[in-house]
Design an enzyme around this catalytic site. Sequence first.
Site: not given
Length: 481
Positions: A166, A287, A293, A300
């Site tokens: 979970h 970024s 970043k 992704e």
Amino acid sequence: MNTTDSTEDSTERLWGGRFKSGPSLALENLSRSDPSFFRLAPYDLAGSRAHANELRRAGILSADELQQLLDAMQQIETEFVAGDLAPILADEDVHTFLERELTQRLKAIGGKLRAGRSRNDQAANDLRLYLRDKARKLALVIIELQHALVEQAEAHIQTVTAGFTHLQPAQPIVFAHQLLAHAQSIYRDVDRLVDWDRRSARSPLGAAALAGSAICLRADLSALELGYDGPCENSIDAVASRDHVAEFTFITSMLAVNLSRLSEEVILWTSRQFGWVELDDAYATGSSIMPQKKNSDIAELTRGKAGRLIGNLSGLLATLKSLPLAYNRDLAEDKIAAFDSIDTLDLVLPAMAGMIRTMHVNVEEMRRQAPLGFTLATEVADWLALRGVPFSEAHEITGALVKACEQQGIELGEVSVATLAAVDGRLEPGVLDHVTLDAAVAARRGYGGTAPARVAEQIARLRSATEEQVAWAAYYKGPSC
């Protein structure tokens, strides 16, 4: 504009003898194959070579005519693969393209090749050959990702971290065990390809339009020539069924789901909140506005493309639903689904393999976080159960101990003997020897458990099983293009 005007004469098509006029421009545009379909040319030529041998056995081709056809087909394939030959706008499909080339080069001899076959069995055969070939190439690329996971696992058999349920800290595990969980699911994806191939190794050649051929009577020989185990049992089923394509796209979509789950974990592991993994600069992006970043774009993008592959399967199943036997032009959609799934994985898999192989694991941070959230609680309950305490009671006692630790702001490994005794007299000081990370993972020494010795054995078995898959991919008797 006159939409009934034709841009080609019926003699340039594989059909049209009974028509008074040619097709409308609108029909031509709709009927023309997607450009991606012409990748099947080498497989169509492979089927045509087998068919030419059938025509020689039937007496339609002489030995000299057969040789001329075989030589011309070899030259066409060489030119096509080299990029020196391409279809023209008038070529409705790959079959039209190749027959046009043959008849231009060999005149009447080229026209003989159409005897005893149909575009129906040609189309079915081309895609089946393509998928059987691609299944092996795809398997080898998947196995590269498998190797990357196993190599990382070998380096982290002793690296203790938290396992989750979970998405909450649950029990200590070694990080290798987590990596191998992904490797096992990917292994099954390759195993599905092996199993799929067993059902797909039947040739549709000789089925012709649907009823079988009155000329090509040795489908068993052409099947063996193309690397199949034998011909399809039923000529209608041979041209009408695409369950093997649907099954293939299921395998690719299941693989995409498994890749997506791995991607999601990489995204979590590389987050500042986890801090478990840092990606190599070559497999991360930055970024355009935030200089600090470092983004896990490969993971992704892979996660996003899973939806695309699932859509390919769903779309194909919807197309196949309620189609009457035998052939219908709806079936052309099979190639759209299969090609897109393969092309997508050809992009995703090498990137994923490189990302996993080069990622750096923060061993110290993993170990620091491993006991947080009372992940060692089960060790207390198991220790009590092994000493005769009913597990329902052991569970309650351990829960009370966790509550006491929360009140004191400590983890289980920091609990005092006095606190143990205050919670329950059966919590003897000896339990503290078992409430450690190393003891917890070592205790899970059953088959398939997270104990380092068991994980090392799992790696050895997986490597051996993967070698068998590599051997399957390497041993292929059919045309490989």
